[in-house]
Design an enzyme around this catalytic site. Structure first.
Site, short mmCIF file in Angstrom:
data_model
loop_
_atom_site.label_atom_id
_atom_site.label_comp_id
_atom_site.label_asym_id
_atom_site.label_seq_id
_atom_site.Cartn_x
_atom_site.Cartn_y
_atom_site.Cartn_z
N GLU A 104 87.75 -38.81 62.46
CA GLU A 104 87.19 -40.32 62.67
C GLU A 104 86.47 -39.68 63.50
OE1 GLU A 104 90.64 -42.73 63.90
OE2 GLU A 104 91.85 -42.89 61.97
N GLU A 134 93.93 -40.07 56.01
CA GLU A 134 94.87 -40.99 56.06
C GLU A 134 95.00 -42.58 56.03
OE1 GLU A 134 95.00 -40.20 60.75
OE2 GLU A 134 94.72 -42.69 61.35
#
Ligand SMILES: *[C@@H]1O[C@H](CO)[C@@H](O)[C@H](O)[C@H]1NC(C)=O
Ligand SMILES: *[C@@H]1O[C@H](CO)[C@@H](O)[C@H](O)[C@H]1NC(C)=O
Length: 386
Positions: free
Chosen positions: A196, A314
């Site tokens: 991220e 994810e």
């Protein structure tokens, strides 16, 4: 695995949905042509790094489920994984970029994660001891897991301004860690780079230019260290939220045949604390919105990186550890099955559910390890009980 298999399960569940007012419909699945093809190991679940004292909304749903503390001797855990024949597991999450591997010439002290007020995500750096890494690999070998491991892409970098991080990645710790894994004969299917850090990031972000240039290092390390091996692990990145410009640049700057898979994260239900969570899960219009992300990513890959394939690295539905008493219950399956179908349809090769265990969205309960309804959905489709 063809998309048709997923449709069949929807048919099977229609009478249950309309328990009060039953009407029967017919869905014809044309099995002679397929619209897309997933990887054989499409189904994947994650193990995170969050310690037991990670809390959201005054609730601490992780318990001892992190990569470091998970009870690998729990009999349900072993059986639940083995039931898939070969489950793909991705180790990663918010704290991954702050993990140090205690091996080789590591110069910094290696301490466990602890709460830290101004630390990234409220935690200090953490440490993976090689003894634990050995235990994990023995466990994964015994349960036939196919492993994707997320590397520390912030190592050696520093904060520039706001959440922007810069400086070159220090590859030495990851390199020593990969060397150690090879020396022990551990089979890693893929090394993922960073978590991220794409676009505006979540806790931190890195410019796509910088990130793309740095990707050349892990690729080179993998190529060199696995030279002469039977299998060369894939390189996967960036494990972040899709941003068209950022992802395009990443593919352009890293260049052809560097990234084997481009991984993105999905949390299309909003915050876990949202009181409207259940109605979002049951609203097809809401669920369909994220199709644009899949379509745009597929186009980006096709145009700028046809050597690469799209992965969902994810996806937990609701962020901040999932919705208490929602993400682990039957209703969540409407979101999950929809996602598995949608991802397959738009050429996603791998779909990692956040989480295998940990938080409110675990396929297994974080304290009892008992499988929740989504576990059975997945196992029915892809496990040996199908
Ligand atoms: C994995 O298990 C097999 C037997 O099931 C064994 O032969 C092999 O050495 C193991 N590999 C590692 C790295 O432990
Ligand atoms: C796990 O199981 C316990 C005991 O049945 C229950 O109280 C808890 O809500 C469950 N936790 C999650 C996150 O599902």
């Amino acid at each position: 695995m063809e998309f048709g298999m997923i449709l069949i399960l929807f048919v099977a569940s229609i009478p249950t949905i309309l328990a009060e007012d039953i009407s029967y419909g017919t869905i014809v699945v044309d099995g002679t042509t397929s619209i897309a093809q997933t990887d054989d190991n499409f189904v994947c679940a994650t193990i995170d790094w969050w310690p037991h004292d990670k809390c959201d909304y005054k609730q601490c749903p992780w318990h001892y489920t992190s990569t470091i503390t998970l009870d690998l001797s729990h009999p349900i855990l072993t059986k639940a994984i083995q039931a898939f024949n070969r489950l793909r597991i991705r180790i990663g999450g918010s704290l991954q970029d702050q993990v140090l591997y205690n091996v080789g010439n590591l110069k910094s002290p290696c301490h466990p994660f602890r709460k830290m007020k101004h630390g990234l995500f409220g935690f200090s750096k953490g440490c993976l001891q090689m003894k634990r890494w050995d235990e994990l690999n023995h466990f994964f070998n015994a349960t036939s897991v196919m492993l994707t491991f997320g590397l520390n892409a912030l190592y050696g970098r520093h904060k520039l301004k706001g959440s922007l991080w810069g400086g070159e990645w220090d590859s030495s710790n990851a390199e020593d860690f990969i060397k150690y894994s090879i020396s022990k004969g551990y089979q890693i299917d893929s090394w993922e780079y960073g978590n991220e850090l794409s676009g505006n990031g979540v806790g931190a972000h890195v410019h796509a230019d910088r990130y793309g240039k740095d990707l050349i290092h892990p690729k080179k390390i993998i190529k060199e260290l696995y030279k002469g091996s039977q299998f060369e692990p894939l390189l996967v990145a960036p494990g972040g939220f899709f941003n068209q410009q950022w992802f395009t640049k990443l593919l352009q700057v890293s260049g052809s045949n560097v990234l084997d898979a481009i991984s993105h994260h999905i949390y299309n239900l909003g915050a876990g604390s949202d009181p409207k969570l259940v109605s979002k899960i049951l609203d097809p219009n809401h669920l369909n919105k994220v199709a644009n992300t899949f379509i745009n990513l597929a186009r980006t890959v096709q145009t700028h990186g046809p050597w690469s394939s799209a992965w969902v690295g994810e996806s937990g539905g609701a962020y901040n550890s999932g919705g208490p008493h929602v993400s682990d219950t039957f209703v969540n399956s409407f979101w999950y099955l929809d996602q598995l179908g949608m991802a397959s349809k738009y050429h996603t090769k791998v779909y990692c559910r956040q989480t295998l265990i940990g938080g409110n969205y675990g396929l297994l309960n974080a304290t009892t390890y008992v499988p929740n309804p989504d576990y059975y959905r997945t196992d029915q489709i892809y496990g040996k009980t199908f």
